[in-house]
Design a protein around this motif. Structure first.
Motif, PDB file in Angstrom:
ATOM      1  N   GLU A 157       0.859  -1.172   0.000  1.00  0.00           N
ATOM      2  CA  GLU A 157       0.000   0.000   0.000  1.00  0.00           C
ATOM      3  C   GLU A 157       0.901   1.228   0.000  1.00  0.00           C
ATOM      4  O   GLU A 157       1.844   1.316   0.790  1.00  0.00           O
ATOM      5  CB  GLU A 157      -0.905   0.049   1.220  1.00  0.00           C
ATOM      6  CG  GLU A 157      -1.808   1.285   1.197  1.00  0.00           C
ATOM      7  CD  GLU A 157      -2.743   1.335   2.382  1.00  0.00           C
ATOM      8  OE1 GLU A 157      -3.859   0.823   2.251  1.00  0.00           O
ATOM      9  OE2 GLU A 157      -2.317   1.885   3.421  1.00  0.00           O
ATOM     10  N   VAL A 164       1.002  -4.694   3.360  1.00  0.00           N
ATOM     11  CA  VAL A 164      -0.242  -4.820   4.110  1.00  0.00           C
ATOM     12  C   VAL A 164      -0.835  -6.225   4.062  1.00  0.00           C
ATOM     13  O   VAL A 164      -1.775  -6.535   4.791  1.00  0.00           O
ATOM     14  CB  VAL A 164      -1.291  -3.781   3.647  1.00  0.00           C
ATOM     15  CG1 VAL A 164      -0.805  -2.368   3.965  1.00  0.00           C
ATOM     16  CG2 VAL A 164      -1.617  -3.934   2.174  1.00  0.00           C
ATOM     17  N   PRO A 215       1.630  -3.587   8.468  1.00  0.00           N
ATOM     18  CA  PRO A 215       1.198  -2.279   7.984  1.00  0.00           C
ATOM     19  C   PRO A 215       1.742  -1.092   8.766  1.00  0.00           C
ATOM     20  O   PRO A 215       1.592   0.043   8.335  1.00  0.00           O
ATOM     21  CB  PRO A 215      -0.327  -2.336   8.080  1.00  0.00           C
ATOM     22  CG  PRO A 215      -0.682  -3.593   8.754  1.00  0.00           C
ATOM     23  CD  PRO A 215       0.536  -4.435   8.901  1.00  0.00           C
TER      24      PRO A 215
END
Length: 187
Positions: A119, A141, A148
């Protein structure tokens, strides 16, 4: 290790456009043949983007086996391409105009394994005349080594606003005709 990247003193943070759709809205591809986001580019990255908070855009990349560099990990050039794409999309979403990359830096903090999902968070930090300054970071992620909370790579960029005439120079070399109503580079 970050270079001596310094934002200029006369940086202006742009206002969001009146028609800005707000967080969570999809950011349409800017050109269906684009290597980064085009849906008519079978060898491309097939990245997708959504609007984040303020001048931020979020992007995702599934780290496919074909993106391998060193054994089991993403190729650095692919990662840089993804950063270039998400930062360019942040410019497009915030400024509603075509930009091209002027300068670009990427810091690789951790190895990114094949099969992971990255991400990206990119933002427009500000503008000075035609120059647009951006920054971004990537996190794993999903998939191998997912966490994350850990930034695995970061990037800064300088983009330059251009008019549509900039792309006219390549008209004879275009593979296809722009088909998206969102194509900000239409010739």
């Amino acid at each position: 290790m970050r270079s001596t990247w310094t934002l200029p003193d006369d940086l202006v943070v742009p206002d969001l456009p009146e028609d800005h759709p707000g967080p969570g809205a999809p950011v349409p591809q800017h050109w269906n043949k684009c290597f980064g986001c085009g849906d008519d580019q079978p060898s491309g990255l097939a990245m997708e983007f959504t609007i984040g908070e303020g001048l931020e855009v979020l992007g995702r990349l599934d780290v496919a086996t074909r993106y391998q560099g060193g054994p089991g990990f993403i190729h650095g050039g692919i990662l840089m391409t993804a950063f270039d794409e998400v930062q360019g999309m942040a410019c497009n979403a915030a400024l509603r105009t075509a930009v091209v990359t002027g300068h670009f830096e990427t810091d690789f903090a951790r190895p990114i394994p094949l099969g992971s999902v990255l991400e990206f968070r990119a933002r427009v930090d500000g503008t000075v005349r035609r120059k647009v300054y951006t920054s971004a970071e990537a996190r794993i992620v999903d998939g191998p080594l997912a966490d994350p909370d850990v930034v695995v790579a970061s990037s800064v960029g300088l983009f330059v606003v251009v008019g549509h005439e900039h792309f006219a120079k390549g008209r004879d070399y275009v593979d296809g005709i722009p088909q998206s109503e969102h194509d900000i580079s239409a010739v």
